[in-house]
Design a protein around this motif. Structure first.
Motif, PDB file in Angstrom:
ATOM      1  N   ASN A   1       7.358 -17.862   3.426  1.00  0.00           N
ATOM      2  CA  ASN A   1       8.623 -18.113   4.116  1.00  0.00           C
ATOM      3  C   ASN A   1       8.339 -18.805   5.446  1.00  0.00           C
ATOM      4  OD1 ASN A   1      11.113 -18.136   5.326  1.00  0.00           O
ATOM      5  ND2 ASN A   1      11.453 -15.930   5.227  1.00  0.00           N
ATOM      6  N   ALA A   2       8.317 -20.128   5.429  1.00  0.00           N
ATOM      7  CA  ALA A   2       8.016 -20.902   6.625  1.00  0.00           C
ATOM      8  C   ALA A   2       9.188 -20.947   7.599  1.00  0.00           C
ATOM      9  CB  ALA A   2       7.614 -22.319   6.239  1.00  0.00           C
ATOM     10  N   ASP A   3      10.385 -20.558   7.169  1.00  0.00           N
ATOM     11  CA  ASP A   3      11.583 -20.641   8.005  1.00  0.00           C
ATOM     12  C   ASP A   3      11.981 -19.305   8.624  1.00  0.00           C
ATOM     13  OD1 ASP A   3      11.849 -23.363   7.439  1.00  0.00           O
ATOM     14  OD2 ASP A   3      12.973 -22.943   5.612  1.00  0.00           O
ATOM     15  N   TYR A   4      11.066 -18.360   8.740  1.00  0.00           N
ATOM     16  CA  TYR A   4      11.376 -17.039   9.280  1.00  0.00           C
ATOM     17  C   TYR A   4      11.886 -17.159  10.713  1.00  0.00           C
ATOM     18  CZ  TYR A   4      10.779 -12.220  10.814  1.00  0.00           C
ATOM     19  OH  TYR A   4      10.994 -10.962  11.314  1.00  0.00           O
ATOM     20  N   SER A   5      13.036 -16.536  10.989  1.00  0.00           N
ATOM     21  CA  SER A   5      13.615 -16.592  12.332  1.00  0.00           C
ATOM     22  C   SER A   5      13.688 -15.227  13.008  1.00  0.00           C
ATOM     23  CB  SER A   5      15.032 -17.173  12.260  1.00  0.00           C
ATOM     24  OG  SER A   5      15.898 -16.249  11.598  1.00  0.00           O
ATOM     25  N   GLY A   6      13.421 -14.165  12.264  1.00  0.00           N
ATOM     26  CA  GLY A   6      13.493 -12.832  12.835  1.00  0.00           C
ATOM     27  C   GLY A   6      14.871 -12.202  12.734  1.00  0.00           C
ATOM     28  N   SER A   7      15.787 -12.862  12.039  1.00  0.00           N
ATOM     29  CA  SER A   7      17.144 -12.316  11.881  1.00  0.00           C
ATOM     30  C   SER A   7      17.094 -11.073  10.983  1.00  0.00           C
ATOM     31  CB  SER A   7      18.067 -13.354  11.240  1.00  0.00           C
ATOM     32  OG  SER A   7      17.690 -13.578   9.886  1.00  0.00           O
ATOM     33  N   ALA A   8      18.173 -10.316  11.003  1.00  0.00           N
ATOM     34  CA  ALA A   8      18.255  -9.128  10.142  1.00  0.00           C
ATOM     35  C   ALA A   8      18.057  -9.518   8.683  1.00  0.00           C
ATOM     36  CB  ALA A   8      19.601  -8.431  10.343  1.00  0.00           C
ATOM     37  N   GLU A   9      18.664 -10.616   8.264  1.00  0.00           N
ATOM     38  CA  GLU A   9      18.532 -11.071   6.880  1.00  0.00           C
ATOM     39  C   GLU A   9      17.081 -11.424   6.554  1.00  0.00           C
ATOM     40  OE1 GLU A   9      20.826 -12.423   9.046  1.00  0.00           O
ATOM     41  OE2 GLU A   9      22.587 -11.380   8.268  1.00  0.00           O
ATOM     42  N   ASP A  10      16.411 -12.098   7.486  1.00  0.00           N
ATOM     43  CA  ASP A  10      15.008 -12.452   7.281  1.00  0.00           C
ATOM     44  C   ASP A  10      14.134 -11.198   7.184  1.00  0.00           C
ATOM     45  OD1 ASP A  10      15.349 -15.178   7.189  1.00  0.00           O
ATOM     46  OD2 ASP A  10      14.626 -15.549   9.228  1.00  0.00           O
ATOM     47  N   ASN A  11      14.445 -10.202   8.016  1.00  0.00           N
ATOM     48  CA  ASN A  11      13.652  -8.966   7.995  1.00  0.00           C
ATOM     49  C   ASN A  11      13.852  -8.194   6.697  1.00  0.00           C
ATOM     50  OD1 ASN A  11      12.346  -9.313  10.455  1.00  0.00           O
ATOM     51  ND2 ASN A  11      14.007  -8.378  11.597  1.00  0.00           N
ATOM     52  N   ILE A  12      15.065  -8.185   6.170  1.00  0.00           N
ATOM     53  CA  ILE A  12      15.335  -7.533   4.885  1.00  0.00           C
ATOM     54  C   ILE A  12      14.566  -8.245   3.777  1.00  0.00           C
ATOM     55  CG2 ILE A  12      17.121  -7.116   3.139  1.00  0.00           C
ATOM     56  CD1 ILE A  12      19.060  -6.649   5.579  1.00  0.00           C
ATOM     57  N   LEU A  13      14.625  -9.574   3.776  1.00  0.00           N
ATOM     58  CA  LEU A  13      13.893 -10.365   2.786  1.00  0.00           C
ATOM     59  C   LEU A  13      12.391 -10.128   2.903  1.00  0.00           C
ATOM     60  CD1 LEU A  13      13.713 -12.547   0.584  1.00  0.00           C
ATOM     61  CD2 LEU A  13      13.727 -14.251   2.427  1.00  0.00           C
ATOM     62  N   LEU A  14      11.885 -10.095   4.117  1.00  0.00           N
ATOM     63  CA  LEU A  14      10.449  -9.891   4.337  1.00  0.00           C
ATOM     64  C   LEU A  14      10.007  -8.523   3.810  1.00  0.00           C
ATOM     65  CD1 LEU A  14       7.810 -10.984   5.448  1.00  0.00           C
ATOM     66  CD2 LEU A  14       8.497 -10.124   7.713  1.00  0.00           C
ATOM     67  N   HIS A  15      10.810  -7.508   4.049  1.00  0.00           N
ATOM     68  CA  HIS A  15      10.487  -6.172   3.545  1.00  0.00           C
ATOM     69  C   HIS A  15      10.408  -6.190   2.013  1.00  0.00           C
ATOM     70  CE1 HIS A  15      11.128  -1.961   2.394  1.00  0.00           C
ATOM     71  NE2 HIS A  15      10.525  -1.670   3.540  1.00  0.00           N
ATOM     72  N   LYS A  16      11.376  -6.817   1.370  1.00  0.00           N
ATOM     73  CA  LYS A  16      11.382  -6.899  -0.097  1.00  0.00           C
ATOM     74  C   LYS A  16      10.175  -7.695  -0.606  1.00  0.00           C
ATOM     75  CE  LYS A  16      16.252  -6.087  -0.901  1.00  0.00           C
ATOM     76  NZ  LYS A  16      16.081  -4.788  -1.532  1.00  0.00           N
ATOM     77  N   GLN A  17       9.833  -8.777   0.096  1.00  0.00           N
ATOM     78  CA  GLN A  17       8.672  -9.572  -0.309  1.00  0.00           C
ATOM     79  C   GLN A  17       7.391  -8.738  -0.232  1.00  0.00           C
ATOM     80  OE1 GLN A  17       9.345 -12.844   2.492  1.00  0.00           O
ATOM     81  NE2 GLN A  17       9.455 -14.250   0.742  1.00  0.00           N
ATOM     82  N   VAL A  18       7.256  -7.959   0.828  1.00  0.00           N
ATOM     83  CA  VAL A  18       6.078  -7.112   0.976  1.00  0.00           C
ATOM     84  C   VAL A  18       6.025  -6.102  -0.166  1.00  0.00           C
ATOM     85  CG1 VAL A  18       5.019  -5.291   2.383  1.00  0.00           C
ATOM     86  CG2 VAL A  18       5.792  -7.416   3.456  1.00  0.00           C
ATOM     87  N   MET A  19       7.147  -5.453  -0.449  1.00  0.00           N
ATOM     88  CA  MET A  19       7.171  -4.456  -1.522  1.00  0.00           C
ATOM     89  C   MET A  19       6.883  -5.096  -2.882  1.00  0.00           C
ATOM     90  SD  MET A  19       7.495  -1.440  -0.457  1.00  0.00           S
ATOM     91  CE  MET A  19       7.024  -1.335   1.246  1.00  0.00           C
TER      92      MET A  19
ATOM     93  N   LEU B   1       3.346 -12.873   8.967  1.00  0.00           N
ATOM     94  CA  LEU B   1       3.450 -12.216   7.662  1.00  0.00           C
ATOM     95  C   LEU B   1       4.369 -13.001   6.733  1.00  0.00           C
ATOM     96  CD1 LEU B   1       2.985  -9.846   5.698  1.00  0.00           C
ATOM     97  CD2 LEU B   1       4.802  -8.612   6.927  1.00  0.00           C
ATOM     98  N   ALA B   2       5.511 -13.421   7.260  1.00  0.00           N
ATOM     99  CA  ALA B   2       6.460 -14.202   6.458  1.00  0.00           C
ATOM    100  C   ALA B   2       5.807 -15.497   5.969  1.00  0.00           C
ATOM    101  CB  ALA B   2       7.714 -14.505   7.268  1.00  0.00           C
ATOM    102  N   GLN B   3       5.055 -16.144   6.839  1.00  0.00           N
ATOM    103  CA  GLN B   3       4.382 -17.384   6.453  1.00  0.00           C
ATOM    104  C   GLN B   3       3.317 -17.127   5.389  1.00  0.00           C
ATOM    105  OE1 GLN B   3       3.268 -18.898  10.321  1.00  0.00           O
ATOM    106  NE2 GLN B   3       5.200 -20.003  10.540  1.00  0.00           N
ATOM    107  N   GLU B   4       2.603 -16.014   5.508  1.00  0.00           N
ATOM    108  CA  GLU B   4       1.618 -15.645   4.482  1.00  0.00           C
ATOM    109  C   GLU B   4       2.282 -15.494   3.118  1.00  0.00           C
ATOM    110  OE1 GLU B   4      -0.478 -12.042   5.483  1.00  0.00           O
ATOM    111  OE2 GLU B   4      -0.891 -12.771   7.504  1.00  0.00           O
ATOM    112  N   LEU B   5       3.528 -15.004   3.134  1.00  0.00           N
ATOM    113  CA  LEU B   5       4.245 -14.754   1.879  1.00  0.00           C
ATOM    114  C   LEU B   5       5.123 -15.929   1.463  1.00  0.00           C
ATOM    115  CD1 LEU B   5       5.120 -10.997   2.444  1.00  0.00           C
ATOM    116  CD2 LEU B   5       3.203 -11.982   1.195  1.00  0.00           C
TER     117      LEU B   5
ATOM    118  N   GLN C   1       5.028  -7.748  -3.380  1.00  0.00           N
ATOM    119  CA  GLN C   1       3.604  -8.086  -3.405  1.00  0.00           C
ATOM    120  C   GLN C   1       2.743  -6.842  -3.585  1.00  0.00           C
ATOM    121  OE1 GLN C   1       2.019 -11.133  -3.414  1.00  0.00           O
ATOM    122  NE2 GLN C   1       4.089 -11.866  -3.764  1.00  0.00           N
ATOM    123  N   ILE C   2       3.160  -5.727  -2.997  1.00  0.00           N
ATOM    124  CA  ILE C   2       2.437  -4.468  -3.191  1.00  0.00           C
ATOM    125  C   ILE C   2       2.512  -4.066  -4.671  1.00  0.00           C
ATOM    126  CG2 ILE C   2       2.487  -1.977  -2.675  1.00  0.00           C
ATOM    127  CD1 ILE C   2       1.268  -3.673  -0.407  1.00  0.00           C
TER     128      ILE C   2
END
Length: 118
Positions: free
Chosen positions: A84-102, A78-82, A104-105
């Motif tokens: 973010n090729a450097d997604y590591s699964g950290s808390a910070e990455d997950n927060i960023l991913l959630h914001k990116q999804v929102m 999902l991160a790569q689709e949006l 894009q929605i």
């Protein structure tokens, strides 16, 4: 279908197709207007079990709510689709991913509360 596409379809239902290109412009404009009416928070809150998940802040809980496997592999995809090729699964990455999804929605026409975006 992409992971983001699955999330978008879960939120918009059959209306998600309106965000995709179509041959005729007039029907697309009418369908986009219908999508812009979707209150994302209300739609997600109406899903059974939403009160037991922290979907407003957690990408894992958001994915669980819309019945998508929230494994690291799927979140990384999902991160790569949006972009973010450097997604590591950290808390910070997950927060960023959630914001990116929102974000894009919202870009697809959904009404997303400001506190769920950037």
């Amino acid at each position: 279908m992409s992971i983001f596409g699955k999330i978008k379809s879960a939120i918009f239902g059959g209306e998600a197709k309106a965000a995709e290109p179509a041959a005729e412009a007039a029907p697309v404009a009418a369908e986009r207007a219908a999508i812009s009416e979707v209150d994302v928070a209300a739609r997600l809150d109406s899903i059974p079990g939403s009160d037991k998940l922290n979907w407003r802040n957690s990408i894992v809980d958001l994915m669980k709510l819309v019945q998508i496997d929230a494994s690291y592999g799927n979140r990384k995809e999902l991160a790569q689709e949006l972009g973010n090729a450097d997604y590591s699964g950290s808390a910070e990455d997950n927060i960023l991913l959630h914001k990116q999804v929102m974000n894009q929605i919202a870009a697809a026409g959904g009404i997303v509360p400001a506190e769920l975006k950037d």
